[in-house]
Design a protein around this motif. Structure first.
Motif, PDB file in Angstrom:
ATOM      1  N   ILE A   1      13.988  -5.282   1.368  1.00 33.36           N
ATOM      2  CA  ILE A   1      14.303  -3.880   1.074  1.00 33.36           C
ATOM      3  C   ILE A   1      15.178  -3.325   2.199  1.00 33.36           C
ATOM      4  O   ILE A   1      14.734  -3.190   3.341  1.00 33.36           O
ATOM      5  CB  ILE A   1      13.030  -3.001   0.927  1.00 33.36           C
ATOM      6  CG1 ILE A   1      11.997  -3.672   0.005  1.00 33.36           C
ATOM      7  CG2 ILE A   1      13.417  -1.611   0.402  1.00 33.36           C
ATOM      8  CD1 ILE A   1      12.420  -3.889  -1.415  1.00 33.36           C
ATOM      9  N   SER A   2      16.416  -3.051   1.849  1.00 32.82           N
ATOM     10  CA  SER A   2      17.355  -2.467   2.806  1.00 32.82           C
ATOM     11  C   SER A   2      17.379  -0.943   2.595  1.00 32.82           C
ATOM     12  O   SER A   2      16.366  -0.361   2.176  1.00 32.82           O
ATOM     13  CB  SER A   2      18.738  -3.095   2.606  1.00 32.82           C
ATOM     14  OG  SER A   2      19.624  -2.633   3.579  1.00 32.82           O
TER      15      SER A   2
ATOM     16  N   PHE B   1      15.166   9.281  -2.970  1.00 30.84           N
ATOM     17  CA  PHE B   1      14.167   9.516  -4.014  1.00 30.84           C
ATOM     18  C   PHE B   1      13.303  10.691  -3.579  1.00 30.84           C
ATOM     19  O   PHE B   1      12.858  10.744  -2.434  1.00 30.84           O
ATOM     20  CB  PHE B   1      13.314   8.253  -4.218  1.00 30.84           C
ATOM     21  CG  PHE B   1      14.140   7.128  -4.791  1.00 30.84           C
ATOM     22  CD1 PHE B   1      14.138   6.872  -6.145  1.00 30.84           C
ATOM     23  CD2 PHE B   1      14.976   6.380  -3.977  1.00 30.84           C
ATOM     24  CE1 PHE B   1      14.941   5.886  -6.678  1.00 30.84           C
ATOM     25  CE2 PHE B   1      15.788   5.389  -4.497  1.00 30.84           C
ATOM     26  CZ  PHE B   1      15.765   5.138  -5.848  1.00 30.84           C
TER      27      PHE B   1
ATOM     28  N   LEU C   1       9.373  -3.471  13.324  1.00 32.76           N
ATOM     29  CA  LEU C   1       8.703  -3.280  12.034  1.00 32.76           C
ATOM     30  C   LEU C   1       9.620  -3.702  10.884  1.00 32.76           C
ATOM     31  O   LEU C   1       9.214  -4.413   9.968  1.00 32.76           O
ATOM     32  CB  LEU C   1       8.269  -1.818  11.865  1.00 32.76           C
ATOM     33  CG  LEU C   1       7.710  -1.448  10.497  1.00 32.76           C
ATOM     34  CD1 LEU C   1       6.505  -2.325  10.128  1.00 32.76           C
ATOM     35  CD2 LEU C   1       7.310   0.023  10.444  1.00 32.76           C
TER      36      LEU C   1
ATOM     37  N   VAL D   1       2.406  -7.403   9.232  1.00 34.06           N
ATOM     38  CA  VAL D   1       3.612  -8.245   9.131  1.00 34.06           C
ATOM     39  C   VAL D   1       4.202  -8.586  10.496  1.00 34.06           C
ATOM     40  O   VAL D   1       5.084  -9.433  10.600  1.00 34.06           O
ATOM     41  CB  VAL D   1       4.707  -7.597   8.246  1.00 34.06           C
ATOM     42  CG1 VAL D   1       4.292  -7.557   6.801  1.00 34.06           C
ATOM     43  CG2 VAL D   1       5.093  -6.215   8.770  1.00 34.06           C
TER      44      VAL D   1
ATOM     45  N   GLY E   1       7.999  -1.466   6.054  1.00 35.46           N
ATOM     46  CA  GLY E   1       9.094  -0.945   6.864  1.00 35.46           C
ATOM     47  C   GLY E   1       8.946   0.549   7.029  1.00 35.46           C
ATOM     48  O   GLY E   1       8.017   1.144   6.486  1.00 35.46           O
ATOM     49  N   GLY E   2       9.848   1.122   7.809  1.00 34.07           N
ATOM     50  CA  GLY E   2       9.811   2.563   7.978  1.00 34.07           C
ATOM     51  C   GLY E   2      10.403   2.994   9.295  1.00 34.07           C
ATOM     52  O   GLY E   2      10.854   2.166  10.096  1.00 34.07           O
TER      53      GLY E   2
ATOM     54  N   PRO F   1      17.463   1.131  -1.685  1.00 38.29           N
ATOM     55  CA  PRO F   1      17.217   2.389  -2.393  1.00 38.29           C
ATOM     56  C   PRO F   1      18.021   3.526  -1.777  1.00 38.29           C
ATOM     57  O   PRO F   1      18.194   3.594  -0.563  1.00 38.29           O
ATOM     58  CB  PRO F   1      15.714   2.637  -2.175  1.00 38.29           C
ATOM     59  CG  PRO F   1      15.147   1.337  -1.681  1.00 38.29           C
ATOM     60  CD  PRO F   1      16.271   0.653  -0.973  1.00 38.29           C
ATOM     61  N   GLY F   2      18.527   4.406  -2.629  1.00 36.72           N
ATOM     62  CA  GLY F   2      19.165   5.640  -2.163  1.00 36.72           C
ATOM     63  C   GLY F   2      18.088   6.675  -1.895  1.00 36.72           C
ATOM     64  O   GLY F   2      17.054   6.361  -1.306  1.00 36.72           O
TER      65      GLY F   2
ATOM     66  N   LEU G   1      -0.922  -3.272   6.095  1.00 34.76           N
ATOM     67  CA  LEU G   1      -1.701  -2.954   7.292  1.00 34.76           C
ATOM     68  C   LEU G   1      -2.838  -2.028   6.888  1.00 34.76           C
ATOM     69  O   LEU G   1      -3.937  -2.089   7.424  1.00 34.76           O
ATOM     70  CB  LEU G   1      -0.768  -2.254   8.301  1.00 34.76           C
ATOM     71  CG  LEU G   1      -1.261  -2.022   9.711  1.00 34.76           C
ATOM     72  CD1 LEU G   1      -1.630  -3.327  10.384  1.00 34.76           C
ATOM     73  CD2 LEU G   1      -0.169  -1.332  10.530  1.00 34.76           C
TER      74      LEU G   1
ATOM     75  N   GLY H   1       0.836  -1.196   0.000  1.00 30.47           N
ATOM     76  CA  GLY H   1       0.000   0.000   0.000  1.00 30.47           C
ATOM     77  C   GLY H   1       0.876   1.253   0.000  1.00 30.47           C
ATOM     78  O   GLY H   1       0.361   2.362   0.015  1.00 30.47           O
TER      79      GLY H   1
ATOM     80  N   CYS I   1      -2.918  -7.157   6.011  1.00 28.79           N
ATOM     81  CA  CYS I   1      -1.946  -8.019   6.689  1.00 28.79           C
ATOM     82  C   CYS I   1      -1.048  -7.167   7.579  1.00 28.79           C
ATOM     83  O   CYS I   1      -0.518  -6.154   7.136  1.00 28.79           O
ATOM     84  CB  CYS I   1      -1.099  -8.765   5.655  1.00 28.79           C
ATOM     85  SG  CYS I   1       0.230  -9.716   6.396  1.00 28.79           S
TER      86      CYS I   1
ATOM     87  N   GLY J   1       8.511  -5.633   1.763  1.00 22.27           N
ATOM     88  CA  GLY J   1       8.652  -4.177   1.610  1.00 22.27           C
ATOM     89  C   GLY J   1       8.164  -3.365   2.786  1.00 22.27           C
ATOM     90  O   GLY J   1       8.503  -2.189   2.895  1.00 22.27           O
TER      91      GLY J   1
ATOM     92  N   GLN K   1       5.737  12.314  -0.792  1.00 22.95           N
ATOM     93  CA  GLN K   1       5.734  12.137   0.663  1.00 22.95           C
ATOM     94  C   GLN K   1       6.803  12.954   1.375  1.00 22.95           C
ATOM     95  O   GLN K   1       6.586  13.431   2.473  1.00 22.95           O
ATOM     96  CB  GLN K   1       5.944  10.659   0.994  1.00 22.95           C
ATOM     97  CG  GLN K   1       4.653   9.891   0.974  1.00 22.95           C
ATOM     98  CD  GLN K   1       4.861   8.451   1.376  1.00 22.95           C
ATOM     99  OE1 GLN K   1       5.968   8.030   1.646  1.00 22.95           O
ATOM    100  NE2 GLN K   1       3.783   7.702   1.393  1.00 22.95           N
TER     101      GLN K   1
END
Ligand code: NAD
Length: 281
Positions: free
Chosen positions: A162-163, A210, A135, A69, A97-98, A207-208, A43, A20, A67, A95, A214
């Motif tokens: 995803i790191s 972006f 998380l 996680v 995370g945060g 990912p570097g 979520l 999402g 879901c 994916g 957001q």
């Protein structure tokens, strides 16, 4: 979305957590455009369903599922639904995370005069720190426990984690997120070894930076000029620009394509304009 190149994922079931969100909804579309049946888990059920509906409206196969996680029961409930709708998982993209403000300091460098004036390292809320660790790390481990059981010895079975740039060297202010993403890169290697005898490859994408809707307010002033943070990021990025979300897709396609990367296992690909490679001098 325009794919950089096409791979064949016909009949494959791709399960994506955090779908999402910004990055993984784009991953979902890319996987669907390659013929996969894509399960978008989040979520935020509404967001997962919205993105799934958009993919279906474009003529591809996708469905959104609620879901959490962090709860094994919730992942198992999603797995049961996906089994009925699409079949067993072939490719798992972790994916979700945060970060969280409770695990973030206000200052980059501690100075004694900061005490009682701002949120320093000494004020970090242990529960906030645990939340961010859980998380990112447990939120990758638990779905892997649930979905990898179905992936044993399936042709093309693969896990993508995803790191982040934080895994190479920590960014200031966010010790929990940095540590957790470092753990994700380490866990990616661990899983690659652990599942090497049952035909499941495990790799990661880091990912570097972006520039997206957001984080627009953090990166750009109202008049369109770069903020101080943007100047720092771009000075640390030898290519001198932000990445475009589409620039993550090539690595995803490469890592999920058995023919292209069948012997690539336990790697994390930085997509960062050389940020991680640059010492700053
Ligand atoms: P995002 O916030 O847009 O998406 C994250 C999604 O995860 C959200 O939809 C959220 O609802 C979902 N989520 C949160 N907690 C969950 C839970 N307990 N169970 C299930 N879903 C949950 O973030 P994004 O920018 O798309 O990031 C995706 C991944 O990429 C994250 O792991 C993030 O840490 C990582 N990452 C992002 C960047 C970036 O620049 N955006 C850079 C490096 C790494």
């Amino acid at each position: 979305m325009k794919l950089p190149f096409q791979i064949d994922l016909n009949d494959k079931v791709v399960v994506i957590t955090g779908a999402g969100g910004l990055i993984c909804s784009a991953f979902a579309e890319a996987m669907a455009m390659c013929g996969a049946k894509v399960a978008l888990l989040d979520l935020n059920e509404e967001a997962a369903k919205k993105y799934a509906d958009e993919i279906v409206a474009k003529g591809y196969k996708a469905k959104g599922y609620k879901c959490n996680v962090l709860e094994k029961d919730s992942c198992e409930a999603a797995r049961a639904e996906i089994l009925k709708d699409f079949g067993t998982c072939d490719i798992l993209i972790n994916g979700a995370g945060g970060n969280n403000p409770k695990a973030t300091t206000d200052d980059e460098y501690f100075q004694p005069e900061h005490l009682n004036e701002m949120k320093t390292f000494f004020d970090l809320d242990p529960q906030g720190v645990s939340f961010v660790f859980n998380l990112n790390f447990m939120g990758t481990l638990i779905p892997t426990q649930v979905f990898a059981l179905d992936m044993m010895n399936k042709k093309g079975a693969s896990i993508i984690n995803i790191s982040s740039m934080n895994a190479y060297s920590p960014l200031t202010k966010i010790p929990a997120y940095s540590g957790a993403k470092s753990a994700i890169s380490n866990f990616t290697q661990w899983l690659a070894v652990h599942f090497s005898k049952v035909g499941i490859r495990c790799n990661g994408i880091a990912p570097g930076f972006f520039s997206t809707q957001q984080n627009a307010k953090l990166l750009w002033n109202e008049d369109g000029t770069p903020t101080a943070r943007t100047e720092k990021i771009l000075a640390g990025t030898p290519m001198g620009r932000f990445g475009e979300l589409e620039e993550l897709i090539g690595s995803l396609l490469f890592l999920t394509c058995e023919e292209a990367s069948g012997f690539v296992n336990g790697t994390v690909i930085p997509v960062d304009g050389a940020f991680a490679a640059y010492s700053g001098v």
